[in-house]
Every structure is written in C-alpha cells, then in structure tokens.
Motif scaffolding. Sequence first.
Motif, PDB file in Angstrom:
ATOM      1  N   CYS A  21       4.331   1.272  -0.186  1.00  0.00           N
ATOM      2  CA  CYS A  21       3.018   1.057   0.448  1.00  0.00           C
ATOM      3  C   CYS A  21       1.876   1.555  -0.428  1.00  0.00           C
ATOM      4  CB  CYS A  21       2.976   1.745   1.813  1.00  0.00           C
ATOM      5  SG  CYS A  21       3.973   0.927   3.079  1.00  0.00           S
ATOM      6  N   PHE A  25      -1.125  -0.745  -1.720  1.00  0.00           N
ATOM      7  CA  PHE A  25      -2.510  -0.482  -1.330  1.00  0.00           C
ATOM      8  C   PHE A  25      -3.354  -0.083  -2.533  1.00  0.00           C
ATOM      9  CE2 PHE A  25      -0.662  -0.768   2.745  1.00  0.00           C
ATOM     10  CZ  PHE A  25      -1.678  -0.941   3.675  1.00  0.00           C
ATOM     11  N   LEU A  34      -4.391   5.389   2.828  1.00  0.00           N
ATOM     12  CA  LEU A  34      -4.082   4.339   3.795  1.00  0.00           C
ATOM     13  C   LEU A  34      -2.642   3.861   3.616  1.00  0.00           C
ATOM     14  CD1 LEU A  34      -5.193   2.642   6.064  1.00  0.00           C
ATOM     15  CD2 LEU A  34      -6.040   0.994   4.389  1.00  0.00           C
ATOM     16  N   GLY A  35      -2.160   3.826   2.373  1.00  0.00           N
ATOM     17  CA  GLY A  35      -0.770   3.448   2.136  1.00  0.00           C
ATOM     18  C   GLY A  35       0.195   4.416   2.794  1.00  0.00           C
ATOM     19  N   VAL A  38       0.120   3.939   6.693  1.00  0.00           N
ATOM     20  CA  VAL A  38       0.833   2.734   7.110  1.00  0.00           C
ATOM     21  C   VAL A  38       2.337   2.923   6.952  1.00  0.00           C
ATOM     22  CG1 VAL A  38       1.228   0.299   6.573  1.00  0.00           C
ATOM     23  CG2 VAL A  38      -1.105   1.192   6.653  1.00  0.00           C
ATOM     24  N   ALA A  41       3.592   5.070   9.785  1.00  0.00           N
ATOM     25  CA  ALA A  41       3.617   4.342  11.054  1.00  0.00           C
ATOM     26  C   ALA A  41       4.786   3.362  11.106  1.00  0.00           C
ATOM     27  CB  ALA A  41       2.292   3.609  11.243  1.00  0.00           C
ATOM     28  N   VAL A  42       5.100   2.717   9.981  1.00  0.00           N
ATOM     29  CA  VAL A  42       6.182   1.725   9.963  1.00  0.00           C
ATOM     30  C   VAL A  42       7.544   2.373  10.164  1.00  0.00           C
ATOM     31  CG1 VAL A  42       7.399   0.058   8.501  1.00  0.00           C
ATOM     32  CG2 VAL A  42       4.896   0.062   8.570  1.00  0.00           C
ATOM     33  N   GLY A 283       0.912   9.416   9.931  1.00  0.00           N
ATOM     34  CA  GLY A 283       1.209   8.033  10.291  1.00  0.00           C
ATOM     35  C   GLY A 283       2.371   7.930  11.264  1.00  0.00           C
ATOM     36  N   THR A 367      -6.719   9.104  13.640  1.00  0.00           N
ATOM     37  CA  THR A 367      -5.942   8.411  12.606  1.00  0.00           C
ATOM     38  C   THR A 367      -6.576   7.072  12.244  1.00  0.00           C
ATOM     39  OG1 THR A 367      -3.938   9.446  13.487  1.00  0.00           O
ATOM     40  CG2 THR A 367      -3.645   7.598  11.979  1.00  0.00           C
ATOM     41  N   ALA A 371      -8.137   5.780   8.665  1.00  0.00           N
ATOM     42  CA  ALA A 371      -7.725   4.534   8.012  1.00  0.00           C
ATOM     43  C   ALA A 371      -8.927   3.732   7.526  1.00  0.00           C
ATOM     44  CB  ALA A 371      -6.888   3.698   8.979  1.00  0.00           C
TER      45      ALA A 371
END
Length: 585
Positions: A21, A25, A34-35, A38, A41-42, A283, A367, A371
């Motif tokens: 990620c 990014f 941000l990478g 994400v 979160a994934v 995340g 969060t 982002a």
Amino acid sequence: MEHGPGMLRDGAILLAFGLACVLLFRRLGLGATLGYLVAGAVVGPHVLGLVGGAESMLGFAEFGITLLLFLVGLELNPQRLWRLKHDIFGLGLLQVVLCGVGLMGVLMLARFSPAAALALGLPLALSSTAQVLPMLQSVGRLRTPFGERAFSVLLFQDLSIVPLIAILAAMSRAPANLDATPGWVVGVQTLTAVIGLVLAGRFLLRPLFRLIGRLGEREMFVFAGLFTVVASAALMASLGLSTALGAFIAGVMLADSPYRHELEADVEPFRSVLLGLFFLAVGMMLDLGAIADRPLFVLGMAVAVIGVKTGVIFALGLAFRMGWREALALGLLLSQGGEFGFVLFTQAQAGLLIEPATASLFGAVVTVSMAFTPFLMRYTGRIRAEPRRADDEMPEGPSSDGASALVIGYGRFGQTVAQMLILQRIKVTLIDQDPEMIETAGSFGAKVYYGDGTRMDLLRQAGAAEAQLLMFCPDGDAIDADFLHGVAAAFPGASVFVRAYDRRSMIRIAGGPVAGAVREVIESAVCMARMAMGALEIDDDDIDRVEHEYRRRDEERLREQSDTGDLRAGIERIITENRELAGES
C-alpha cells in the motif's frame, strides 16, 4: 497478537500489506501515512480479518511517537527553543483553546450536551504530531520559519495532554477516586522530572556518549540512544505524564552535543518502523461498521473538524503576522485530528461523559480526517510555492544545520580546509570520529560533531542532501571509487572533494565522480622545494619550469598507475638523478 508462529504470520501479513500500500500510495503521490492507514483497515477485523490485536500493537507502536519527539528535540538546542517560546505558549495555547471552543460549538449544534461537546471538542483540537512532523521532515521544511511554527503548535499540544486529562477528570461523572493525586502535586512532580532530565542530560548522558565514542563501538551508540529515550519516557510515564515530553527534553539536552548526528542516524530507523506500525494499528482500529451506520455524520464531522481548525489557525496566523498564504497552509497542515484524541476519548468514556459507541464513532472521525491530510499537504505545497515579494518572510532554507559544506575529518588537513571556507563566510558542518580531537577542537571554539562520515545515513542526517560541498578529509585511505559513486548517487547536488593519503589512495579513488582530489603532502612538498631553490638564488622562471616538469611527469605516471592498477607503471618517469631540464622536455 499471538505468540510464536501466529505472531510471525501476522507480522508477515502486516508488513506485506503495508509495503504494497505504501508503494502504491507513494507512486500516486499521496504519501506513506494514507498507505499505512488503508493497509491496516484492509487486514483489520472489519474487512479481511487477517490480523487482530490492534490495541496491543498500538500501545507498542506509540513508542514511535516518543522516538519522533526525541529526534525533534535533537534538532532544537535550548537557545533555539527559547526563541520559539512566543509561538509555543502564544500561538499553541490559543490554537488549542479556540479550536476546542469552536468544535464544542459545532458539536452542540449537533445536539450533544455541553459536557459531551467539551469532552469531544478538546481532543479534536489536537493535531497529529506523528503525521505532520515526518511530512515536514521529508520535504525539508521542519527547520524553516513555517516548520518551526507548526512544530511550536504541535509541541504545545503535547504539553497540554496533562491539563486536558485533568479537565476531563474534573468533569467526570464516575464515582470519585479518593486516591487520585492532587493537581498541585502533579505540577511539582512534572517540574521536578523536567529538572532531573536536564541535569541527567548534562552530567550523565554527555560523559556516557564521550566514553562510548572513545571505545569506538557503534552498536553501543544504538543501545545508549534507545536507553536515553526509554529511560526518559519511563520517568514521565511513572508520573502519569507524556512519555513523548520526556524523550523530547532528553533530545533538547543533547542537541548541542557532538554526538547529535550519530544519535539521529542510529535512532531514525526505529522511529520510521514504529511509526509505520502505529498507523497500521490505527487503520486496524478504524470502525468501518460505525462509518457504515452513519457515513454522512462521520464524513461531515471530519470535514467540520478540518474546516473549523483551518479557519481558526488561519486567523491566528494572520494575527501572528504570517503572510496569508503561510497562514492558510499552516491551517490546512494542522487541520486533522491527532493520535492523542484516542487517549482522551478513552478518558472521557471512563468518566461517563460519552458512550462507548460515541468514542468509537469519533475515533473514526479522527482517522478519516487524518486520511485527508496527504491531499491537503499537496495543496499547501501549491499555496506556498507562489512567488514571494521581497519583503515577505525569509525564504525556506535547507534542513539540518543549513550548512553549505560538510567537512568530514577535522585533522591537520581538514582544519585548514574548514577554516579557509569559514573565512569566505561559507557555513560549514564539521564531523570527525576522534573524541579527544573533538574535545580539543571544542576548547578552541570549533563545534565538531562525532560520527563516521563514510556512513550515508549519517551524511544525510548532517545535511548532505542540501549541501553544495562534501569535503572528505579523513586520515588513512578509507575512501574508494565505489564509495564515491554511492555519494554522487545519494547527493547529486553536491561537489565532492577528497583528501588522499598517498599515491595508493589516489589510485583507489581513480574513476570516482569527484570535483577534485589532492594528495595530503604534495603541495607542501612542492612549496618547500621552491623555497629551497629560491634560497640558492635560482631564477623564478627556472623554478616554474622545474615545477611544471615535475607535475607533468607525476600526473602522467599517476594516470598510468590508475589505468593499470600497477604501482610500478610509469617507473621511467621517476626523477632519480640530476638531468638537464631542457633535455627532458
């Protein structure tokens, strides 16, 4: 996370997703933060559910923030910190108060009670130190007037954690804790801890690093640097204070130390890894269910947080005589929620000021606002890239010490090079590995930093990426062509000059991308030969011809030796007996 094979599996998954990620990014120009968010979160429980234990990982990874503040402290000696006092306690204080009140008003309009609105508004007034400072460092703005103002605000926010926790405790609806420490006692403990860290830095840490420097063990610098951060953080944590504050003070106390650059280079990798894990954990903790239940509220509140904080900071920037472009850029840069918001939401929840679902919902708001930051950071760059008028604030300078030249090796050769550059008012950073020489130079007023100047990471920390001249003047023949190619690739904007010990050293650096290389003794030897011939009353023109002929022979022989790698190449050009100069031409 689990122990054993399960922990290794989780670690591999986290690193794989984080790496993928961040590369993606970065390629899109959106930044690493941000990478990481994400990726977390994934792999977290709300999407793929591949990794759990975000809370425990977050507690561990928060040490990255502590390391970050230590490194920032190393950049700020006490005199420079004192110069920032008006921005820290003026701009910083007003930002926290006014942003907190403004966000409280927005939350009351959203039908939160005054107590809940205040308990949520104050945490939302804080920005993300872990996100903003690395961004400023990566673009070389941290040591500029703009970067110093942003740092001043962030530093006051970190200092405000203790009083904000005290405010939430005073508002608490939970049963009273009779064992709680009175506020005045906490204040005395804080002052005592700060004074203790200052004294320890001056009378314990500096002698410790001096001893390690004499031993020449680089690994011990890593241990000692981590010990310094952990011990200062542990002292503050034992008093219920900010661990990052303790590490920051320890860094400030070592900012004037000759070992500053070595410490920066040794601690930086740990900071980078732990901050990456921190954002991965954030995340993972992102409650996508809460966002799915109330997506418009979360998005709208995140936009409201960004809007209110940008507007307030923009107005404060103008009041503090910033240009409108820089004031707007500062507002956008500090507009997100911060990592300490999660801590304060937990305190508010424990004090029965907000429901657990509300704490989770506003954790998602923080969060989401974080982002947005990479996009806003790109916009601030465009704002501040506009042309300045001649009477605008001073232009941004490079990071590190802002030196135009780095002189590596401050022995008899490097001293002459450095002093001549300084006479021309060229700003110079001096680096050497000999602690005794450093102390001796200091007694004569020269500021020399300890470190191995052949390490790329240390050169980068010392400002080689912004320097125009890199002067390698160490004893011995540690410099070779491969190293010089690496220097040229890492720092293409700098002209590289090398002091060579002898002919063998010149052969070792042959083919390297250097602007100039000088054998240590050749010029002084030529000078003495000229003086000797002058004492014999030989004509100046003849002396010039002799020097020219010697240099021609020497250069041709050195060229053949470099091409063949054979020291005996060109042996016929060595002058071994008296010959008529005219006959040798």
